[in-house]
Design a protein around this motif. Structure first.
Motif, PDB file in Angstrom:
ATOM      1  N   ARG A  61       0.842  -1.188   0.000  1.00  0.00           N
ATOM      2  CA  ARG A  61       0.000   0.000   0.000  1.00  0.00           C
ATOM      3  C   ARG A  61       0.883   1.245   0.000  1.00  0.00           C
ATOM      4  NH1 ARG A  61      -4.958  -0.041  -1.534  1.00  0.00           N
ATOM      5  NH2 ARG A  61      -5.704   1.407   0.058  1.00  0.00           N
ATOM      6  N   LEU A  62       0.699   2.070  -1.031  1.00  0.00           N
ATOM      7  CA  LEU A  62       1.521   3.261  -1.188  1.00  0.00           C
ATOM      8  C   LEU A  62       0.668   4.423  -1.663  1.00  0.00           C
ATOM      9  CD1 LEU A  62       4.577   1.748  -3.119  1.00  0.00           C
ATOM     10  CD2 LEU A  62       4.695   2.768  -0.845  1.00  0.00           C
ATOM     11  N   SER A  63       1.023   5.626  -1.241  1.00  0.00           N
ATOM     12  CA  SER A  63       0.427   6.822  -1.819  1.00  0.00           C
ATOM     13  C   SER A  63       1.183   7.157  -3.101  1.00  0.00           C
ATOM     14  CB  SER A  63       0.541   7.993  -0.839  1.00  0.00           C
ATOM     15  OG  SER A  63       1.902   8.339  -0.654  1.00  0.00           O
ATOM     16  N   LEU A  64       0.627   8.043  -3.912  1.00  0.00           N
ATOM     17  CA  LEU A  64       1.350   8.491  -5.097  1.00  0.00           C
ATOM     18  C   LEU A  64       2.650   9.183  -4.699  1.00  0.00           C
ATOM     19  CD1 LEU A  64      -1.530   9.888  -7.368  1.00  0.00           C
ATOM     20  CD2 LEU A  64      -0.203   7.794  -7.708  1.00  0.00           C
ATOM     21  N   TYR A  65       2.609   9.948  -3.610  1.00  0.00           N
ATOM     22  CA  TYR A  65       3.817  10.622  -3.129  1.00  0.00           C
ATOM     23  C   TYR A  65       4.885   9.591  -2.750  1.00  0.00           C
ATOM     24  CZ  TYR A  65       6.913  13.556  -0.329  1.00  0.00           C
ATOM     25  OH  TYR A  65       8.017  14.201   0.175  1.00  0.00           O
ATOM     26  N   GLY A  66       4.497   8.586  -1.987  1.00  0.00           N
ATOM     27  CA  GLY A  66       5.441   7.562  -1.571  1.00  0.00           C
ATOM     28  C   GLY A  66       5.963   6.762  -2.744  1.00  0.00           C
ATOM     29  N   PHE A  67       5.091   6.437  -3.682  1.00  0.00           N
ATOM     30  CA  PHE A  67       5.495   5.661  -4.862  1.00  0.00           C
ATOM     31  C   PHE A  67       6.538   6.428  -5.659  1.00  0.00           C
ATOM     32  CE2 PHE A  67       3.884   3.671  -9.070  1.00  0.00           C
ATOM     33  CZ  PHE A  67       4.839   2.666  -8.993  1.00  0.00           C
ATOM     34  N   GLU A  68       6.291   7.716  -5.879  1.00  0.00           N
ATOM     35  CA  GLU A  68       7.234   8.511  -6.670  1.00  0.00           C
ATOM     36  C   GLU A  68       8.560   8.730  -5.938  1.00  0.00           C
ATOM     37  OE1 GLU A  68       7.639  12.847  -8.928  1.00  0.00           O
ATOM     38  OE2 GLU A  68       5.863  12.427  -7.700  1.00  0.00           O
ATOM     39  N   ASN A  69       8.475   9.159  -4.692  1.00  0.00           N
ATOM     40  CA  ASN A  69       9.688   9.604  -4.011  1.00  0.00           C
ATOM     41  C   ASN A  69      10.484   8.494  -3.334  1.00  0.00           C
ATOM     42  OD1 ASN A  69       9.651  12.697  -4.219  1.00  0.00           O
ATOM     43  ND2 ASN A  69       7.558  12.214  -3.607  1.00  0.00           N
ATOM     44  N   ASP A  70       9.811   7.422  -2.946  1.00  0.00           N
ATOM     45  CA  ASP A  70      10.503   6.343  -2.244  1.00  0.00           C
ATOM     46  C   ASP A  70      10.836   5.162  -3.136  1.00  0.00           C
ATOM     47  OD1 ASP A  70      10.207   7.890   0.029  1.00  0.00           O
ATOM     48  OD2 ASP A  70       8.387   6.861   0.678  1.00  0.00           O
ATOM     49  N   VAL A  71      10.193   5.079  -4.299  1.00  0.00           N
ATOM     50  CA  VAL A  71      10.390   3.915  -5.160  1.00  0.00           C
ATOM     51  C   VAL A  71      10.888   4.321  -6.553  1.00  0.00           C
ATOM     52  CG1 VAL A  71       9.301   1.849  -6.133  1.00  0.00           C
ATOM     53  CG2 VAL A  71       8.527   2.728  -3.917  1.00  0.00           C
ATOM     54  N   ILE A  72      10.166   5.209  -7.224  1.00  0.00           N
ATOM     55  CA  ILE A  72      10.513   5.534  -8.618  1.00  0.00           C
ATOM     56  C   ILE A  72      11.783   6.371  -8.701  1.00  0.00           C
ATOM     57  CG2 ILE A  72       9.741   6.694 -10.720  1.00  0.00           C
ATOM     58  CD1 ILE A  72       6.863   6.018  -9.933  1.00  0.00           C
ATOM     59  N   ARG A  73      11.844   7.467  -7.959  1.00  0.00           N
ATOM     60  CA  ARG A  73      13.002   8.366  -8.073  1.00  0.00           C
ATOM     61  C   ARG A  73      14.323   7.684  -7.711  1.00  0.00           C
ATOM     62  NH1 ARG A  73      12.103  13.516  -4.745  1.00  0.00           N
ATOM     63  NH2 ARG A  73      14.124  14.084  -5.628  1.00  0.00           N
ATOM     64  N   PRO A  74      14.386   6.899  -6.643  1.00  0.00           N
ATOM     65  CA  PRO A  74      15.665   6.254  -6.337  1.00  0.00           C
ATOM     66  C   PRO A  74      16.167   5.369  -7.485  1.00  0.00           C
ATOM     67  CG  PRO A  74      14.264   6.189  -4.408  1.00  0.00           C
ATOM     68  CD  PRO A  74      13.407   6.703  -5.539  1.00  0.00           C
ATOM     69  N   LEU A  75      15.276   4.607  -8.108  1.00  0.00           N
ATOM     70  CA  LEU A  75      15.704   3.760  -9.216  1.00  0.00           C
ATOM     71  C   LEU A  75      16.102   4.598 -10.422  1.00  0.00           C
ATOM     72  CD1 LEU A  75      16.183   1.011 -10.460  1.00  0.00           C
ATOM     73  CD2 LEU A  75      13.749   0.915 -11.065  1.00  0.00           C
ATOM     74  N   ALA A  76      15.325   5.645 -10.723  1.00  0.00           N
ATOM     75  CA  ALA A  76      15.658   6.516 -11.860  1.00  0.00           C
ATOM     76  C   ALA A  76      17.014   7.182 -11.651  1.00  0.00           C
ATOM     77  CB  ALA A  76      14.571   7.569 -12.040  1.00  0.00           C
ATOM     78  N   ASN A  77      17.293   7.637 -10.443  1.00  0.00           N
ATOM     79  CA  ASN A  77      18.579   8.267 -10.173  1.00  0.00           C
ATOM     80  C   ASN A  77      19.718   7.254 -10.236  1.00  0.00           C
ATOM     81  OD1 ASN A  77      17.511  10.843  -9.860  1.00  0.00           O
ATOM     82  ND2 ASN A  77      17.122  10.568  -7.672  1.00  0.00           N
ATOM     83  N   GLU A  78      19.445   6.040  -9.800  1.00  0.00           N
ATOM     84  CA  GLU A  78      20.452   4.978  -9.903  1.00  0.00           C
ATOM     85  C   GLU A  78      20.805   4.699 -11.365  1.00  0.00           C
ATOM     86  OE1 GLU A  78      20.368   0.179  -9.254  1.00  0.00           O
ATOM     87  OE2 GLU A  78      19.465   1.405  -7.676  1.00  0.00           O
ATOM     88  N   LEU A  79      19.805   4.785 -12.230  1.00  0.00           N
ATOM     89  CA  LEU A  79      20.018   4.530 -13.661  1.00  0.00           C
ATOM     90  C   LEU A  79      20.437   5.791 -14.416  1.00  0.00           C
ATOM     91  CD1 LEU A  79      16.923   2.236 -14.403  1.00  0.00           C
ATOM     92  CD2 LEU A  79      19.308   1.538 -14.092  1.00  0.00           C
TER      93      LEU A  79
END
Length: 261
Positions: free
Chosen positions: A132-150
């Motif tokens: 269970r995630l909010s849009l804020y949590g999904f973007e900032n805790d999941v999507i951005r870290p992977l995008a920055n890693e790549l």
């Protein structure tokens, strides 16, 4: 008057439970990845116009495809997508679909401004890969870290929050095989719009969309000495690197194709 024998009543109750279980299972049968992608593709092609606006009223009346796709998003563990670029493309599609559905599920508000922003992005939770995630949590805790890693901060020009100042929502899903090229396409399209990038030579100033302010650390210094240098990678006209930066106010009006313009 005859009454049911207790054993007959028990048998009937078991039969009803079994039938309900079968019907429920059929209604929530998991879509294959291909079926889910096709459903999401139909949503984008059917309800999104060339300006990236969504006909939320029509989508609300016919939710089968977006429900099918989001069922797949809910049931697919992110870690099962072992290739990072595949996982990132999946997550960007999922975010855009969840944002779109969230507008419908919120009663199609006119704007995300004010308290609506907190409700829309933080309070409302969604099931994503069993979590269970909010849009804020999904973007900032999941999507951005992977995008920055790549090394792909251009995901910020592909994530759509259903507001007018958001990047334009494409009418086709993002794909793992061509995701980097698709991100570059979206970045160039983003900076080609004057509301996102405008040079005022007499002021020695570049006006940028506030997305560049919200997520500055994703862009610089890793991908440019400053925001002007970064924007020049994609903008149709390069600005001098020493120009000042100002940010245009973000328009949180929901990008509803039926809204009064």
């Amino acid at each position: 008057m005859k009454t049911f024998h207790p054993r007959a009543a028990w048998f009937l109750s078991r039969l009803l439970i079994a039938v309900c279980a079968v019907l429920t299972g059929a209604a929530h049968a998991a879509a294959t990845p291909a079926q889910a992608q096709e459903a999401w593709g139909r949503v984008l092609a059917t309800y999104v116009n060339e300006r990236g606006e969504v006909d939320f009223e029509a989508l609300s009346a016919k939710r089968e495809d977006i429900t099918l796709y989001l069922g797949y998003v809910a049931e697919t563990p992110l870690e099962s997508l072992s290739e990072p670029i595949t996982r990132l493309a999946h997550m960007v599609n999922a975010y855009n679909a969840l944002s779109m559905f969230n507008v419908v599920d919120s009663g199609i508000p006119e704007s995300h401004a004010g308290f609506n922003k907190v409700s829309f992005f933080v309070f409302k939770k969604h099931t994503i890969g069993g979590k269970r995630l909010s849009l804020y949590g999904f973007e900032n805790d999941v999507i951005r870290p992977l995008a920055n890693e790549l090394g792909l901060p251009e995901i910020h020009f592909a994530l759509n929050c259903s507001a007018v100042s958001c990047p334009v929502l494409p009418r086709k899903p993002f794909t793992a095989g061509a995701f980097k090229q698709e991100l570059e396409r979206e970045a160039r399209a983003f900076f080609a719009r004057p509301e996102n990038y405008r040079i005022e030579a007499t002021e020695r100033t570049v006006y940028l969309n506030e997305i560049l302010d919200f997520y500055t650390k994703d862009f610089v210094p890793a991908h440019g000495a400053n925001l002007v240098v970064y924007a020049n990678k994609y903008a149709p006209q390069a600005a001098p690197a020493d120009f000042k930066v100002r940010f245009a106010p973000y328009n949180w009006t929901v990008a509803n194709s039926r809204r009064q313009k």
